[in-house]
Design an enzyme around this catalytic site. Structure first.
Site, PDB file in Angstrom:
ATOM      1  N   THR A  68    -122.050  -3.133  -0.604  1.00  0.00           N
ATOM      2  CA  THR A  68    -121.681  -4.545  -0.589  1.00  0.00           C
ATOM      3  C   THR A  68    -121.571  -5.052  -2.034  1.00  0.00           C
ATOM      4  O   THR A  68    -121.939  -4.345  -2.967  1.00  0.00           O
ATOM      5  CB  THR A  68    -122.743  -5.372   0.157  1.00  0.00           C
ATOM      6  OG1 THR A  68    -123.981  -5.277  -0.566  1.00  0.00           O
ATOM      7  CG2 THR A  68    -122.937  -4.852   1.572  1.00  0.00           C
ATOM      8  N   ILE A 125    -126.070  -0.338   1.913  1.00  0.00           N
ATOM      9  CA  ILE A 125    -124.665  -0.557   2.257  1.00  0.00           C
ATOM     10  C   ILE A 125    -123.889  -0.971   1.012  1.00  0.00           C
ATOM     11  O   ILE A 125    -124.388  -1.736   0.179  1.00  0.00           O
ATOM     12  CB  ILE A 125    -124.533  -1.640   3.357  1.00  0.00           C
ATOM     13  CG1 ILE A 125    -125.423  -1.288   4.552  1.00  0.00           C
ATOM     14  CG2 ILE A 125    -123.082  -1.786   3.782  1.00  0.00           C
ATOM     15  CD1 ILE A 125    -125.108   0.012   5.250  1.00  0.00           C
ATOM     16  N   ASN A 128    -127.446 -12.903  10.330  1.00  0.00           N
ATOM     17  CA  ASN A 128    -127.248 -11.882   9.313  1.00  0.00           C
ATOM     18  C   ASN A 128    -127.757 -12.286   7.931  1.00  0.00           C
ATOM     19  O   ASN A 128    -128.134 -11.431   7.135  1.00  0.00           O
ATOM     20  CB  ASN A 128    -125.756 -11.537   9.236  1.00  0.00           C
ATOM     21  CG  ASN A 128    -125.396 -10.840   7.951  1.00  0.00           C
ATOM     22  OD1 ASN A 128    -125.685  -9.662   7.765  1.00  0.00           O
ATOM     23  ND2 ASN A 128    -124.771 -11.578   7.027  1.00  0.00           N
ATOM     24  N   LYS A 153    -138.723  -8.252   6.980  1.00  0.00           N
ATOM     25  CA  LYS A 153    -137.856  -7.478   7.867  1.00  0.00           C
ATOM     26  C   LYS A 153    -138.629  -6.823   9.004  1.00  0.00           C
ATOM     27  O   LYS A 153    -138.096  -6.659  10.098  1.00  0.00           O
ATOM     28  CB  LYS A 153    -137.082  -6.439   7.059  1.00  0.00           C
ATOM     29  CG  LYS A 153    -136.024  -7.058   6.144  1.00  0.00           C
ATOM     30  CD  LYS A 153    -134.985  -7.858   6.918  1.00  0.00           C
ATOM     31  CE  LYS A 153    -133.839  -8.349   6.036  1.00  0.00           C
ATOM     32  NZ  LYS A 153    -132.799  -9.071   6.798  1.00  0.00           N
ATOM     33  N   ASP A 198    -122.302 -20.094   6.146  1.00  0.00           N
ATOM     34  CA  ASP A 198    -122.808 -19.541   4.891  1.00  0.00           C
ATOM     35  C   ASP A 198    -123.101 -20.687   3.933  1.00  0.00           C
ATOM     36  O   ASP A 198    -122.544 -21.782   4.075  1.00  0.00           O
ATOM     37  CB  ASP A 198    -121.775 -18.594   4.272  1.00  0.00           C
ATOM     38  CG  ASP A 198    -122.394 -17.527   3.376  1.00  0.00           C
ATOM     39  OD1 ASP A 198    -123.148 -17.901   2.452  1.00  0.00           O
ATOM     40  OD2 ASP A 198    -122.134 -16.335   3.588  1.00  0.00           O
ATOM     41  N   TYR A 220    -140.074  -8.480   1.027  1.00  0.00           N
ATOM     42  CA  TYR A 220    -138.891  -8.101   1.808  1.00  0.00           C
ATOM     43  C   TYR A 220    -139.293  -7.249   3.008  1.00  0.00           C
ATOM     44  O   TYR A 220    -138.828  -7.482   4.133  1.00  0.00           O
ATOM     45  CB  TYR A 220    -137.916  -7.348   0.913  1.00  0.00           C
ATOM     46  CG  TYR A 220    -136.636  -6.943   1.609  1.00  0.00           C
ATOM     47  CD1 TYR A 220    -135.633  -7.871   1.852  1.00  0.00           C
ATOM     48  CD2 TYR A 220    -136.434  -5.630   2.031  1.00  0.00           C
ATOM     49  CE1 TYR A 220    -134.455  -7.514   2.497  1.00  0.00           C
ATOM     50  CE2 TYR A 220    -135.262  -5.258   2.666  1.00  0.00           C
ATOM     51  CZ  TYR A 220    -134.272  -6.198   2.904  1.00  0.00           C
ATOM     52  OH  TYR A 220    -133.113  -5.827   3.544  1.00  0.00           O
TER      53      TYR A 220
END
Length: 252
Positions: free
Chosen positions: A194, A192, A89, A163, A36, A159
């Site tokens: 998050t 999600i 990810n 994707k 990360d 985006y």
């Protein structure tokens, strides 16, 4: 222990879905390299892995830098003896301007940055990971795409394009390496719960919940379970696939 004795790499493993994936891999016996740009978050994931009795190490990795991916492979091979699973990810939904815009108003810097992280980052990742997987005798790659890999929403053109590209890249790569013992698949999370969504106001969160027939936001752990299955021998005949984890979003 679906991944006992295996080693796994997770980009964007410092929080949210990436952290949940890293923890799931470790729970199932994998040695996990958590990568990360957020060192504090990545170290936190490693601490959680170790406190649960697992084995993990952290590496700073900027997915837009090809050399960082090569460094990750070198560390995995040096520390764990090889690489068997990779999950790409890391991703972003918004560019440097911090705003969503219709296509003609999209700032070029936003377009380039989102494509660079979300699509070129996956390209760099697999380009480094696949030789290592071949060296290890085969393995699995899972790319985290999105529901926006299949549909679109206004204001999200960079985006959405990135994707959609991740799924196309996943399928093409899966075909190229299927006969060599490497499986490549993608998952498509819905909205999600998050840290990113936690910053939204209550009204916005309610709207997002309502987009899913199941009536709630997803949990990172639910995405992680799909990724885990695709990464494991239980999905041995699955490659080139896109699996939505979206509470029915795409069924509408």
């Amino acid at each position: 222990m679906l991944l006992k004795g295996k080693s796994a790499l997770v980009t964007g493993g410092g929080s949210g879905i990436g952290r949940a994936i890293a923890l799931a891999y470790a729970r199932e016996g994998a040695n996990v390299l958590v990568a990360d740009i957020n060192a504090e978050g990545g170290q936190g994931t490693v601490e959680s892995i170790r406190s649960a009795g697992g084995n993990g190490v952290f590496l700073f990795l900027d997915v837009t830098r090809a050399e960082d991916h090569q460094n990750a492979i070198a560390l995995a091979e040096k520390t764990f003896g090889g690489l068997h699973v990779a999950c790409n990810n890391a991703g972003i939904s918004i560019g440097p301007s911090g705003v969503y815009q219709p296509l003609v108003d999209v700032d070029l810097a936003d377009w380039l940055r989102i494509l660079e992280v979300n699509l070129t980052g996956v390209f760099h990742g697999m380009r480094a990971q696949i030789p290592a997987l071949l060296k290890a005798g085969g393995g699995a790659v899972v790319n985290v795409a999105s529901i926006m890999s299949q549909v679109a929403r206004s204001g999200l053109s960079p985006y959405v394009a990135s994707k959609h590209g991740v799924v196309g890249l996943t399928r093409a790569t899966a075909i190229e390496y299927a006969s060599q013992g490497i499986r490549v698949n993608a998952v498509g999370p819905g909205y999600i719960d998050t840290p990113i969504l936690e910053r939204r106001d209550a009204a916005t969160r309610e709207v997002l919940k309502g987009l899913h027939p199941i009536g709630r936001l997803g949990r990172p752990e639910e995405v992680a379970e799909a990724v885990l299955w695709l990464s494991s021998p239980r999905a041995s005949f699955v490659t080139g696939a896109y699996y939505p984890v979206d509470g029915g979003f795409l069924a509408q």
